[in-house]
Design an enzyme around this catalytic site. Sequence first.
Site, mmCIF file in Angstrom:
data_model
loop_
_atom_site.group_PDB
_atom_site.id
_atom_site.type_symbol
_atom_site.label_atom_id
_atom_site.label_comp_id
_atom_site.label_asym_id
_atom_site.label_seq_id
_atom_site.Cartn_x
_atom_site.Cartn_y
_atom_site.Cartn_z
ATOM 1 N N GLY A 34 29.141 -14.030 26.779
ATOM 2 C CA GLY A 34 28.829 -15.414 26.430
ATOM 3 C C GLY A 34 28.450 -15.512 24.969
ATOM 4 O O GLY A 34 27.611 -14.749 24.484
ATOM 5 N N TYR A 35 29.058 -16.451 24.260
ATOM 6 C CA TYR A 35 28.778 -16.622 22.826
ATOM 7 C C TYR A 35 28.466 -18.070 22.476
ATOM 8 O O TYR A 35 28.082 -18.368 21.364
ATOM 9 C CB TYR A 35 29.965 -16.138 21.985
ATOM 10 C CG TYR A 35 31.277 -16.798 22.353
ATOM 11 C CD1 TYR A 35 31.650 -17.998 21.777
ATOM 12 C CD2 TYR A 35 32.113 -16.227 23.302
ATOM 13 C CE1 TYR A 35 32.840 -18.619 22.137
ATOM 14 C CE2 TYR A 35 33.303 -16.834 23.656
ATOM 15 C CZ TYR A 35 33.662 -18.031 23.070
ATOM 16 O OH TYR A 35 34.834 -18.644 23.431
ATOM 17 N N GLY A 36 28.637 -18.983 23.437
ATOM 18 C CA GLY A 36 28.369 -20.406 23.235
ATOM 19 C C GLY A 36 27.569 -20.923 24.416
ATOM 20 O O GLY A 36 26.503 -20.398 24.728
ATOM 21 N N GLU A 62 36.677 -22.497 31.792
ATOM 22 C CA GLU A 62 37.087 -22.152 30.439
ATOM 23 C C GLU A 62 38.565 -22.400 30.141
ATOM 24 O O GLU A 62 38.932 -22.581 28.982
ATOM 25 C CB GLU A 62 36.750 -20.688 30.142
ATOM 26 C CG GLU A 62 35.274 -20.346 30.274
ATOM 27 C CD GLU A 62 34.382 -21.101 29.306
ATOM 28 O OE1 GLU A 62 34.812 -21.385 28.170
ATOM 29 O OE2 GLU A 62 33.247 -21.413 29.695
#
Length: 185
Positions: A10-12, A88
């Site tokens: 997870g980056y956002g 996503e």
Amino acid sequence: MGDTTLWVFGYGSLIWQPGFAHAERLPALLDGWHRSFCMHSVHYRGTVEAPGLVLALDAADGAACAGVAFGIAEPEADSVIEYLRERELVASAYVERMLPLSLADGREVEAVTYVIDRDHPLYAGALDLEDQAAIIARAEGNRGCNADYLFNTAAHLAELGFADPDLEHLAARVRAIRASGPGPL
């Protein structure tokens, strides 16, 4: 730790709203990619008429992206992948990849990671920070205000101790734009 069979990076928004059960949650680093508002959002944080921007991972030599690795236990792995693909891949601008992560505890793992397809029409990699701020300040979609997405992500990165100068700059600019009153994109 022994029952983790799937890792997700997870980056956002996955950092602050994963939406799935996980057995482990650790800071992680992904080399060769950077977090960027390089994807137009016509579903969640914007519309077809007034697209917003969401974060994606864009490849870049020498880059590294700090984020969160979620370890998923075997019984949940299939349902988590199904959920992530529904969430996503709604616009098909993300590509699902298995990429190597370095976990904060020293382990190296392969993780499901969603990266931008630079050939997709929603790719917005050429926008500078000022253009990004102008779009984010005004856009809204069915999951809410684009600015809230930025603010939540920036706040959670700061809580984790991850410096992201671009996001910090964008958050300040978007607050200033919004404080100046309503206006067109």
